[in-house]
Structures are given as C-alpha cells and as structure tokens.
Design a protein around this motif. Structure first.
Motif, PDB file in Angstrom:
ATOM      1  N   GLY A 100       3.562   5.595  -1.267  1.00 28.30           N
ATOM      2  CA  GLY A 100       3.395   4.257  -2.364  1.00 28.30           C
ATOM      3  C   GLY A 100       2.121   4.501  -3.375  1.00 28.30           C
ATOM      4  O   GLY A 100       1.877   5.488  -3.616  1.00 28.30           O
ATOM      5  N   LEU A 101       2.971   3.384  -3.750  1.00 30.06           N
ATOM      6  CA  LEU A 101       2.004   2.906  -4.516  1.00 30.06           C
ATOM      7  C   LEU A 101       0.577   2.073  -4.178  1.00 30.06           C
ATOM      8  O   LEU A 101       1.065   0.871  -3.110  1.00 30.06           O
ATOM      9  CB  LEU A 101       2.316   2.408  -6.277  1.00 30.06           C
ATOM     10  N   LYS A 102      -0.173   2.177  -4.870  1.00 27.52           N
ATOM     11  CA  LYS A 102      -1.515   0.640  -4.696  1.00 27.52           C
ATOM     12  C   LYS A 102      -1.980   0.800  -5.838  1.00 27.52           C
ATOM     13  O   LYS A 102      -2.621   1.754  -6.705  1.00 27.52           O
ATOM     14  CB  LYS A 102      -2.568   1.248  -3.522  1.00 27.52           C
ATOM     15  N   PHE A 151      -6.115   0.137 -11.500  1.00 32.97           N
ATOM     16  CA  PHE A 151      -5.170   1.271 -11.538  1.00 32.97           C
ATOM     17  C   PHE A 151      -4.194   1.593 -10.806  1.00 32.97           C
ATOM     18  O   PHE A 151      -4.304   1.417  -9.366  1.00 32.97           O
ATOM     19  CB  PHE A 151      -5.594   2.917 -11.688  1.00 32.97           C
ATOM     20  N   TYR A 152      -3.328   2.023 -11.214  1.00 32.20           N
ATOM     21  CA  TYR A 152      -2.560   2.436  -9.882  1.00 32.20           C
ATOM     22  C   TYR A 152      -2.189   3.787  -9.390  1.00 32.20           C
ATOM     23  O   TYR A 152      -2.307   4.912 -10.099  1.00 32.20           O
ATOM     24  CB  TYR A 152      -0.456   2.438 -10.807  1.00 32.20           C
ATOM     25  N   GLU A 153      -2.572   3.770  -7.977  1.00 40.02           N
ATOM     26  CA  GLU A 153      -2.632   4.861  -7.277  1.00 40.02           C
ATOM     27  C   GLU A 153      -1.935   5.582  -6.268  1.00 40.02           C
ATOM     28  O   GLU A 153      -1.177   4.629  -6.042  1.00 40.02           O
ATOM     29  CB  GLU A 153      -3.732   5.501  -6.400  1.00 40.02           C
ATOM     30  N   VAL A 154      -1.216   6.555  -6.756  1.00 40.86           N
ATOM     31  CA  VAL A 154       0.542   7.061  -5.451  1.00 40.86           C
ATOM     32  C   VAL A 154      -0.437   7.959  -4.229  1.00 40.86           C
ATOM     33  O   VAL A 154      -1.835   8.396  -4.591  1.00 40.86           O
ATOM     34  CB  VAL A 154       1.028   7.589  -6.379  1.00 40.86           C
ATOM     35  N   GLY A 155      -0.252   6.918  -2.911  1.00 45.07           N
ATOM     36  CA  GLY A 155      -1.201   8.213  -2.060  1.00 45.07           C
ATOM     37  C   GLY A 155      -0.249   7.822  -1.093  1.00 45.07           C
ATOM     38  O   GLY A 155       1.545   7.087  -1.099  1.00 45.07           O
ATOM     39  N   TYR A 156      -0.329   8.554  -0.105  1.00 41.05           N
ATOM     40  CA  TYR A 156       0.277   8.565   1.178  1.00 41.05           C
ATOM     41  C   TYR A 156      -0.164   9.782   2.820  1.00 41.05           C
ATOM     42  O   TYR A 156      -1.055   9.760   2.244  1.00 41.05           O
ATOM     43  CB  TYR A 156       1.721  10.052   1.161  1.00 41.05           C
ATOM     44  N   ARG A 157       0.268   9.246   4.519  1.00 39.39           N
ATOM     45  CA  ARG A 157      -0.534   9.333   5.054  1.00 39.39           C
ATOM     46  C   ARG A 157       0.753   9.647   5.666  1.00 39.39           C
ATOM     47  O   ARG A 157       2.002   8.476   5.935  1.00 39.39           O
ATOM     48  CB  ARG A 157      -1.386   8.668   5.564  1.00 39.39           C
ATOM     49  N   SER A 172       8.092   6.920  -5.627  1.00 38.27           N
ATOM     50  CA  SER A 172       7.007   6.003  -5.875  1.00 38.27           C
ATOM     51  C   SER A 172       6.445   6.171  -7.670  1.00 38.27           C
ATOM     52  O   SER A 172       6.524   5.652  -8.051  1.00 38.27           O
ATOM     53  CB  SER A 172       5.608   6.968  -5.305  1.00 38.27           C
ATOM     54  N   LEU A 173       6.433   7.362  -8.136  1.00 38.30           N
ATOM     55  CA  LEU A 173       6.390   7.105  -9.598  1.00 38.30           C
ATOM     56  C   LEU A 173       7.893   6.847  -9.965  1.00 38.30           C
ATOM     57  O   LEU A 173       7.493   6.431 -11.124  1.00 38.30           O
ATOM     58  CB  LEU A 173       6.241   8.745  -9.764  1.00 38.30           C
ATOM     59  N   LYS A 174       8.970   6.881  -9.711  1.00 38.61           N
ATOM     60  CA  LYS A 174      10.005   6.698 -10.319  1.00 38.61           C
ATOM     61  C   LYS A 174      10.303   5.430 -10.353  1.00 38.61           C
ATOM     62  O   LYS A 174      10.479   4.484 -11.247  1.00 38.61           O
ATOM     63  CB  LYS A 174      11.298   7.440  -9.409  1.00 38.61           C
ATOM     64  N   TYR A 175      10.014   4.927  -8.938  1.00 38.18           N
ATOM     65  CA  TYR A 175       9.199   3.201  -8.504  1.00 38.18           C
ATOM     66  C   TYR A 175       8.881   2.861  -9.886  1.00 38.18           C
ATOM     67  O   TYR A 175       8.823   1.326 -10.643  1.00 38.18           O
ATOM     68  CB  TYR A 175       8.674   2.698  -7.623  1.00 38.18           C
ATOM     69  N   ALA A 176       6.797   3.202 -10.485  1.00 43.03           N
ATOM     70  CA  ALA A 176       6.267   3.112 -10.908  1.00 43.03           C
ATOM     71  C   ALA A 176       6.587   2.960 -12.499  1.00 43.03           C
ATOM     72  O   ALA A 176       6.437   1.785 -13.451  1.00 43.03           O
ATOM     73  CB  ALA A 176       4.877   4.805 -11.251  1.00 43.03           C
ATOM     74  N   HIS A 191       0.527   4.469 -17.025  1.00 43.08           N
ATOM     75  CA  HIS A 191      -0.187   5.962 -16.080  1.00 43.08           C
ATOM     76  C   HIS A 191      -0.029   5.325 -14.511  1.00 43.08           C
ATOM     77  O   HIS A 191      -0.027   4.707 -14.233  1.00 43.08           O
ATOM     78  CB  HIS A 191      -1.161   6.554 -16.835  1.00 43.08           C
ATOM     79  N   VAL A 192      -0.379   6.883 -13.812  1.00 43.66           N
ATOM     80  CA  VAL A 192      -0.480   7.199 -12.198  1.00 43.66           C
ATOM     81  C   VAL A 192      -1.529   7.881 -11.926  1.00 43.66           C
ATOM     82  O   VAL A 192      -1.282   8.913 -12.778  1.00 43.66           O
ATOM     83  CB  VAL A 192       0.552   6.953 -11.825  1.00 43.66           C
TER      84      VAL A 192
END
Length: 182
Positions: A81-83, A95-101, A119-123, A131-132
């Motif tokens: 998701g986003l942070k 800024f908003y970052e997408v990440g995962y683990r 996550s990008l769709k949600y953003a 921007h993401v």
C-alpha cells in the motif's frame, strides 16, 4: 475493519493487532530483510509496535500500509500500500510512496505487482494524487521488476543510507494513459 482495495485474489485492509504473529514471522526472516538495510525482528513485540506505528499513520496521515489477505484462505500474505513520507528521502519530503513486503512463501506469485497496481488505483482514483513514488534497492531485481510492471518508471539512481537505490515514479496522467491502453 476497513477494506481499502480488492482484486480477484486478495483484499487489502487495515493492519490489525491480530496480524502481529504473521508480521513477526515475515519480519524475523533474514531473507525478507536482505535489501531493506535493517535487521530482522527478534521479538513479537517489535511487530506489535510496528502495527501501532502504522495504525498511528492512519490517524495522522489518513494512509498507511495495509494487510494483504488471500480471499480464499483468509491468510495474511504480507503488507502493501501507500505511505505518506514526512522525512527527506532523495531530496524529497511529503510524498506518497507505494511499497510492499511479503512472507517468503508468497514471493514470485505476482502479489507485489497486483497490490502495487491496486494501490495506484486507490492513490489516483480515491485520493486524487498527482504522483506516486517508490524506491527499491538497486540489486533487488524482483522488487524493481514488480514496480516497473505496475507502471512506475525509474527516473534516477540515488544513495539512501549507504544503499544504492532506484527511484521510481508515476503521474496520474501517465497512469490514466496506461489504463486506457491496457
């Protein structure tokens, strides 16, 4: 319990304290931390503290990483998701970052790409962001591939806390073009 995103295979929901054991299983694995520049967890309390930290981000920033749950088995696969980043990273802040683990047994199954796309769709559709961004260790081929397959492009290389990283980004405009083409 709030669900933020959903695909055919998974749901992405808020992280809960009940996720702490699986989070610990994931974050105590040295291979999971190979490209993260930090040390594996040694105590369950570290996962509990991380969940509290993320839940506070929900309150403070309206966003934070989400639990990724397999629809069929209801199993915790990892987080994504986003942070909202509030500290300077690669000369950027706020800024908003997408990440995962993910738990190692779920690597290579497309979950990183699938959740990054969700996550990008949600953003862009829900948060209406312009921007993401994302970053990945320069040697983490799997993560770099997942980000690129999700539509992000590498725009520069930089040093983050002594680690050579790639910087990725995507604009809402480019994301919309990709949606119309695909």
């Amino acid at each position: 319990m709030k669900i933020f995103a959903e695909t055919d295979r998974i749901i992405m929901r808020e992280l809960l304290m009940s996720d702490s054991q699986k989070m610990f299983e994931m974050d105590s694995d040295p291979e999971v931390h190979l490209y993260l520049g930090n040390k594996p967890y040694t105590q369950l309390s570290q996962s509990e503290e991380n969940i509290r930290f993320i839940r506070q981000q929900y309150e403070d920033n309206g966003i934070g990483r989400w639990a990724v749950i397999d629809k069929e088995s209801n199993e915790f696969l990892g987080w994504s998701g986003l942070k909202f980043i509030t500290t300077t990273t690669n000369n950027r802040v706020h800024f908003y970052e997408v990440g995962y683990r993910f738990l190692k047994q779920h690597w290579g199954k497309g979950y990183a790409t699938e959740t990054a796309k969700a996550s990008l769709k949600y953003a862009f559709e829900t948060l209406n962001l312009s921007h993401v961004y994302a970053m990945a260790h320069g040697e983490n081929a799997g993560s770099r591939h997942a980000l690129q397959k999700s539509g992000l492009i590498i725009t520069e290389h930089f040093d983050h806390e002594g680690i050579k990283c790639d910087w990725f980004e995507i604009s809402k405009e480019n994301w919309l073009k990709q949606q119309n083409e695909g």
